[in-house]
Design an enzyme around this catalytic site. Structure first.
Site, PDB file in Angstrom:
ATOM      1  N   TYR A   1      -8.971   5.634   1.494  1.00 36.36           N
ATOM      2  CA  TYR A   1     -10.220   6.363   1.743  1.00 36.36           C
ATOM      3  C   TYR A   1     -10.708   6.228   3.193  1.00 36.36           C
ATOM      4  O   TYR A   1     -11.812   6.681   3.508  1.00 36.36           O
ATOM      5  CB  TYR A   1     -11.312   5.855   0.780  1.00 36.36           C
TER       6      TYR A   1
ATOM      7  N   LYS B   1      -1.629  -3.005   3.366  1.00 38.59           N
ATOM      8  CA  LYS B   1      -2.378  -4.258   3.193  1.00 38.59           C
ATOM      9  C   LYS B   1      -1.661  -5.412   3.906  1.00 38.59           C
ATOM     10  O   LYS B   1      -2.298  -6.249   4.538  1.00 38.59           O
ATOM     11  CB  LYS B   1      -2.533  -4.590   1.704  1.00 38.59           C
TER      12      LYS B   1
ATOM     13  N   ASP C   1      -7.370  -7.346  -4.620  1.00 43.77           N
ATOM     14  CA  ASP C   1      -7.633  -6.048  -5.215  1.00 43.77           C
ATOM     15  C   ASP C   1      -8.899  -5.513  -4.546  1.00 43.77           C
ATOM     16  O   ASP C   1      -9.834  -6.271  -4.279  1.00 43.77           O
ATOM     17  CB  ASP C   1      -7.818  -6.165  -6.729  1.00 43.77           C
TER      18      ASP C   1
ATOM     19  N   ASN D   1       1.896  -3.164  -1.240  1.00 40.73           N
ATOM     20  CA  ASN D   1       1.241  -2.195  -0.351  1.00 40.73           C
ATOM     21  C   ASN D   1       1.461  -2.599   1.117  1.00 40.73           C
ATOM     22  O   ASN D   1       0.867  -3.573   1.614  1.00 40.73           O
ATOM     23  CB  ASN D   1      -0.259  -2.154  -0.702  1.00 40.73           C
TER      24      ASN D   1
ATOM     25  N   HIS E   1     -13.927  -5.273   4.824  1.00 34.88           N
ATOM     26  CA  HIS E   1     -13.998  -6.036   3.581  1.00 34.88           C
ATOM     27  C   HIS E   1     -12.824  -7.010   3.464  1.00 34.88           C
ATOM     28  O   HIS E   1     -13.006  -8.167   3.139  1.00 34.88           O
ATOM     29  CB  HIS E   1     -13.976  -5.042   2.406  1.00 34.88           C
TER      30      HIS E   1
HETATM   31  P1  IMP Z   1      -5.672  -1.471  -4.804  1.00 32.94           P
HETATM   32  O1  IMP Z   1      -6.438  -2.640  -4.327  1.00 32.94           O
HETATM   33  O2  IMP Z   1      -4.241  -1.505  -4.334  1.00 32.94           O
HETATM   34  O3  IMP Z   1      -5.802  -1.262  -6.291  1.00 32.94           O
HETATM   35  O4  IMP Z   1      -6.272  -0.190  -4.046  1.00 32.94           O
HETATM   36  C1  IMP Z   1      -7.325   0.562  -4.574  1.00 32.94           C
HETATM   37  C2  IMP Z   1      -7.473   1.870  -3.846  1.00 32.94           C
HETATM   38  O5  IMP Z   1      -8.370   1.720  -2.781  1.00 32.94           O
HETATM   39  C3  IMP Z   1      -6.227   2.523  -3.284  1.00 32.94           C
HETATM   40  O6  IMP Z   1      -6.345   3.915  -3.452  1.00 32.94           O
HETATM   41  C4  IMP Z   1      -6.272   2.183  -1.833  1.00 32.94           C
HETATM   42  O7  IMP Z   1      -5.639   3.160  -1.050  1.00 32.94           O
HETATM   43  C5  IMP Z   1      -7.771   2.132  -1.579  1.00 32.94           C
HETATM   44  N1  IMP Z   1      -8.054   1.141  -0.563  1.00 32.94           N
HETATM   45  C6  IMP Z   1      -7.863  -0.186  -0.635  1.00 32.94           C
HETATM   46  N2  IMP Z   1      -8.213  -0.778   0.520  1.00 32.94           N
HETATM   47  C7  IMP Z   1      -8.642   0.226   1.341  1.00 32.94           C
HETATM   48  C8  IMP Z   1      -9.107   0.237   2.689  1.00 32.94           C
HETATM   49  O8  IMP Z   1      -9.196  -0.773   3.391  1.00 32.94           O
HETATM   50  N3  IMP Z   1      -9.437   1.446   3.153  1.00 32.94           N
HETATM   51  C9  IMP Z   1      -9.353   2.607   2.438  1.00 32.94           C
HETATM   52  N4  IMP Z   1      -8.910   2.638   1.191  1.00 32.94           N
HETATM   53  C10 IMP Z   1      -8.546   1.445   0.647  1.00 32.94           C
END
Ligand code: IMP
Length: 192
Positions: free
Chosen positions: A150, A12, A68, A9, A176
Protein backbone atom coordinates in the site's frame (compact mmCIF):
# COMPACT_ATOMS: atom_id res chain seq x y z
CA UNK A 1 24.08 -13.31 16.80
CA UNK A 2 22.06 -15.06 14.08
CA UNK A 3 18.29 -14.99 13.78
CA UNK A 4 16.09 -16.58 11.14
CA UNK A 5 13.55 -14.11 9.77
CA UNK A 6 10.39 -16.15 9.14
CA UNK A 7 9.19 -14.54 5.93
CA UNK A 8 9.16 -15.24 2.21
CA UNK A 9 8.57 -11.55 1.47
CA UNK A 10 11.74 -10.18 -0.18
CA UNK A 11 10.62 -6.56 0.40
CA UNK A 12 10.40 -7.14 4.15
CA UNK A 13 13.84 -8.81 4.18
CA UNK A 14 15.31 -5.83 2.35
CA UNK A 15 13.75 -3.33 4.79
CA UNK A 16 14.79 -5.28 7.89
CA UNK A 17 18.37 -5.80 6.62
CA UNK A 18 18.64 -2.03 6.02
CA UNK A 19 18.24 -1.31 9.76
CA UNK A 20 20.35 -4.00 11.38
CA UNK A 21 23.33 -3.34 13.64
CA UNK A 22 26.52 -5.11 12.50
CA UNK A 23 26.43 -7.67 15.33
CA UNK A 24 23.02 -9.07 14.29
CA UNK A 25 22.82 -11.38 11.27
CA UNK A 26 19.46 -12.10 9.70
CA UNK A 27 18.93 -15.24 7.65
CA UNK A 28 15.82 -15.20 5.49
CA UNK A 29 13.83 -18.39 4.88
CA UNK A 30 15.14 -18.66 1.32
CA UNK A 31 18.74 -18.24 2.57
CA UNK A 32 18.04 -21.00 5.13
CA UNK A 33 16.54 -23.12 2.30
CA UNK A 34 13.19 -23.30 4.12
CA UNK A 35 10.70 -23.24 1.29
CA UNK A 36 7.42 -24.17 3.05
CA UNK A 37 4.60 -21.66 3.09
CA UNK A 38 3.54 -20.70 6.63
CA UNK A 39 -0.21 -20.27 7.08
CA UNK A 40 -1.67 -17.06 8.54
CA UNK A 41 -5.10 -18.38 9.59
CA UNK A 42 -5.98 -16.10 12.53
CA UNK A 43 -8.13 -12.98 13.01
CA UNK A 44 -5.45 -10.86 14.67
CA UNK A 45 -2.09 -9.55 13.53
CA UNK A 46 -0.61 -10.68 16.87
CA UNK A 47 -1.67 -14.33 16.39
CA UNK A 48 -0.53 -14.48 12.75
CA UNK A 49 2.84 -13.04 13.72
CA UNK A 50 3.18 -15.57 16.56
CA UNK A 51 2.27 -18.58 14.42
CA UNK A 52 5.08 -17.88 11.91
CA UNK A 53 7.81 -17.67 14.57
CA UNK A 54 6.43 -20.73 16.40
CA UNK A 55 6.44 -22.72 13.14
CA UNK A 56 10.16 -22.08 12.63
CA UNK A 57 11.14 -22.64 16.26
CA UNK A 58 9.17 -25.88 16.62
CA UNK A 59 10.30 -27.34 13.28
CA UNK A 60 13.89 -26.15 13.13
CA UNK A 61 14.82 -25.29 16.77
CA UNK A 62 16.40 -22.01 15.65
CA UNK A 63 16.24 -18.60 17.28
CA UNK A 64 13.99 -16.59 15.03
CA UNK A 65 11.57 -13.76 14.60
CA UNK A 66 8.59 -13.10 12.37
CA UNK A 67 6.50 -10.10 11.59
CA UNK A 68 2.93 -9.52 10.49
CA UNK A 69 1.69 -6.15 9.31
CA UNK A 70 -1.73 -4.70 8.58
CA UNK A 71 -3.04 -1.38 7.29
CA UNK A 72 -5.90 -0.24 9.51
CA UNK A 73 -8.45 2.32 8.35
CA UNK A 74 -10.71 3.31 11.28
CA UNK A 75 -13.44 4.80 9.02
CA UNK A 76 -13.73 1.36 7.35
CA UNK A 77 -14.12 -0.40 10.71
CA UNK A 78 -10.45 -1.33 10.73
CA UNK A 79 -10.30 -2.81 7.19
CA UNK A 80 -8.17 -4.09 5.50
CA UNK A 81 -6.47 -4.91 8.86
CA UNK A 82 -5.44 -8.50 9.32
CA UNK A 83 -6.70 -9.21 5.77
CA UNK A 84 -4.39 -6.58 4.18
CA UNK A 85 -2.63 -9.09 1.91
CA UNK A 86 -5.87 -10.65 0.62
CA UNK A 87 -8.18 -7.62 0.78
CA UNK A 88 -9.28 -7.99 -2.87
CA UNK A 89 -9.67 -11.80 -2.60
CA UNK A 90 -7.51 -14.91 -2.82
CA UNK A 91 -5.84 -13.83 -6.11
CA UNK A 92 -5.22 -10.30 -4.80
CA UNK A 93 -2.11 -8.30 -5.54
CA UNK A 94 -1.06 -4.82 -4.44
CA UNK A 95 -2.77 -3.15 -7.39
CA UNK A 96 -6.12 -4.89 -6.76
CA UNK A 97 -5.93 -4.26 -3.00
CA UNK A 98 -5.26 -0.55 -3.55
CA UNK A 99 -8.11 -0.30 -6.07
CA UNK A 100 -10.56 -1.85 -3.62
CA UNK A 101 -9.41 0.37 -0.76
CA UNK A 102 -9.68 3.58 -2.81
CA UNK A 103 -13.14 2.52 -3.98
CA UNK A 104 -14.32 1.84 -0.42
CA UNK A 105 -12.94 5.20 0.75
CA UNK A 106 -14.28 7.32 -2.11
CA UNK A 107 -17.17 8.86 -0.12
CA UNK A 108 -15.28 9.11 3.16
CA UNK A 109 -14.14 12.45 4.56
CA UNK A 110 -11.96 10.66 7.11
CA UNK A 111 -8.96 9.08 5.34
CA UNK A 112 -6.83 8.49 8.47
CA UNK A 113 -5.02 5.15 8.55
CA UNK A 114 -2.16 3.45 10.29
CA UNK A 115 0.19 0.56 9.68
CA UNK A 116 0.70 -1.84 12.56
CA UNK A 117 3.61 -4.29 12.66
CA UNK A 118 3.83 -7.02 15.27
CA UNK A 119 7.19 -8.77 15.54
CA UNK A 120 7.40 -12.05 17.45
CA UNK A 121 10.86 -13.03 18.70
CA UNK A 122 11.60 -16.53 19.97
CA UNK A 123 15.02 -16.72 21.54
CA UNK A 124 16.21 -19.73 23.56
CA UNK A 125 12.54 -20.69 23.97
CA UNK A 126 11.52 -17.29 25.35
CA UNK A 127 8.80 -15.56 23.30
CA UNK A 128 8.21 -11.78 23.10
CA UNK A 129 6.26 -9.40 20.88
CA UNK A 130 7.19 -5.86 19.76
CA UNK A 131 4.71 -3.48 18.12
CA UNK A 132 5.37 -0.57 15.77
CA UNK A 133 2.73 1.85 14.52
CA UNK A 134 2.91 4.49 11.80
CA UNK A 135 -0.04 6.89 11.48
CA UNK A 136 -0.90 8.71 8.29
CA UNK A 137 -3.42 9.35 5.53
CA UNK A 138 -4.67 7.49 2.46
CA UNK A 139 -4.54 9.73 -0.61
CA UNK A 140 -6.95 9.23 -3.51
CA UNK A 141 -4.47 8.13 -6.19
CA UNK A 142 -1.19 6.23 -6.36
CA UNK A 143 2.09 8.18 -6.32
CA UNK A 144 5.64 6.77 -6.46
CA UNK A 145 7.37 3.55 -7.51
CA UNK A 146 9.43 2.58 -4.45
CA UNK A 147 8.44 0.15 -1.70
CA UNK A 148 5.59 -2.35 -1.94
CA UNK A 149 2.00 -3.09 -0.95
CA UNK A 150 0.00 0.00 0.00
CA UNK A 151 3.04 2.33 -0.07
CA UNK A 152 1.86 4.35 -3.14
CA UNK A 153 -1.31 5.58 -1.35
CA UNK A 154 0.02 6.09 2.20
CA UNK A 155 1.44 9.44 3.39
CA UNK A 156 2.86 9.17 6.94
CA UNK A 157 2.14 12.04 9.34
CA UNK A 158 5.03 14.50 9.24
CA UNK A 159 5.66 14.03 5.50
CA UNK A 160 4.09 15.22 2.27
CA UNK A 161 5.38 12.20 0.32
CA UNK A 162 3.93 8.71 0.02
CA UNK A 163 6.08 5.82 1.23
CA UNK A 164 6.46 4.90 -2.46
CA UNK A 165 8.20 8.24 -3.11
CA UNK A 166 10.78 7.55 -0.38
CA UNK A 167 13.98 5.55 -0.48
CA UNK A 168 14.52 3.04 2.34
CA UNK A 169 16.40 5.50 4.52
CA UNK A 170 13.51 7.99 4.34
CA UNK A 171 10.80 5.34 4.91
CA UNK A 172 12.72 4.11 7.96
CA UNK A 173 12.33 7.54 9.61
CA UNK A 174 8.58 6.85 9.87
CA UNK A 175 8.04 3.16 9.37
CA UNK A 176 6.01 0.83 11.60
CA UNK A 177 8.46 -2.00 10.77
CA UNK A 178 11.47 0.11 11.79
CA UNK A 179 9.81 1.08 15.09
CA UNK A 180 9.01 -2.54 15.99
CA UNK A 181 12.51 -3.64 14.94
CA UNK A 182 14.11 -0.89 17.04
CA UNK A 183 12.34 -2.34 20.11
CA UNK A 184 13.62 -5.85 19.26
CA UNK A 185 17.18 -4.55 18.84
CA UNK A 186 16.89 -2.67 22.13
CA UNK A 187 15.75 -5.87 23.85
CA UNK A 188 18.69 -7.86 22.44
CA UNK A 189 21.15 -5.12 23.42
CA UNK A 190 19.99 -5.10 27.03
CA UNK A 191 19.48 -8.87 27.43
CA UNK A 192 22.40 -10.55 25.67
P1 IMP B 1 1.75 -9.49 5.63
O1 IMP B 1 2.33 -8.93 6.86
O2 IMP B 1 2.78 -10.19 4.79
O3 IMP B 1 0.53 -10.35 5.91
O4 IMP B 1 1.31 -8.25 4.71
C1 IMP B 1 0.04 -7.68 4.79
C2 IMP B 1 -0.21 -6.77 3.62
O5 IMP B 1 0.18 -5.46 3.94
C3 IMP B 1 0.43 -7.11 2.29
O6 IMP B 1 -0.47 -6.80 1.27
C4 IMP B 1 1.61 -6.19 2.23
O7 IMP B 1 1.94 -5.87 0.90
C5 IMP B 1 1.09 -4.98 2.99
N1 IMP B 1 2.19 -4.34 3.69
C6 IMP B 1 2.93 -4.85 4.69
N2 IMP B 1 3.88 -3.98 5.06
C7 IMP B 1 3.72 -2.88 4.26
C8 IMP B 1 4.43 -1.65 4.16
O8 IMP B 1 5.41 -1.37 4.85
N3 IMP B 1 3.96 -0.81 3.23
C9 IMP B 1 2.89 -1.07 2.42
N4 IMP B 1 2.21 -2.20 2.48
C10 IMP B 1 2.64 -3.12 3.40
Amino acid sequence: MELIFATHNANKVKEIKSILPAQLQIISLSEANILEEIEEPFDTIEENSETKAKFIFSNYSKNCFSEDTGLIVPSLNGEPGVKSARYAGEDANAEKNIKKLLHNLKDSSNRDAYFKTVITLIIDGQQLQFIGICEGTIIDTTIGNEGFGYDPIFVPNGSTKTFAEMNLEEKNKFSHRKKAMAKLIDFLNTNS
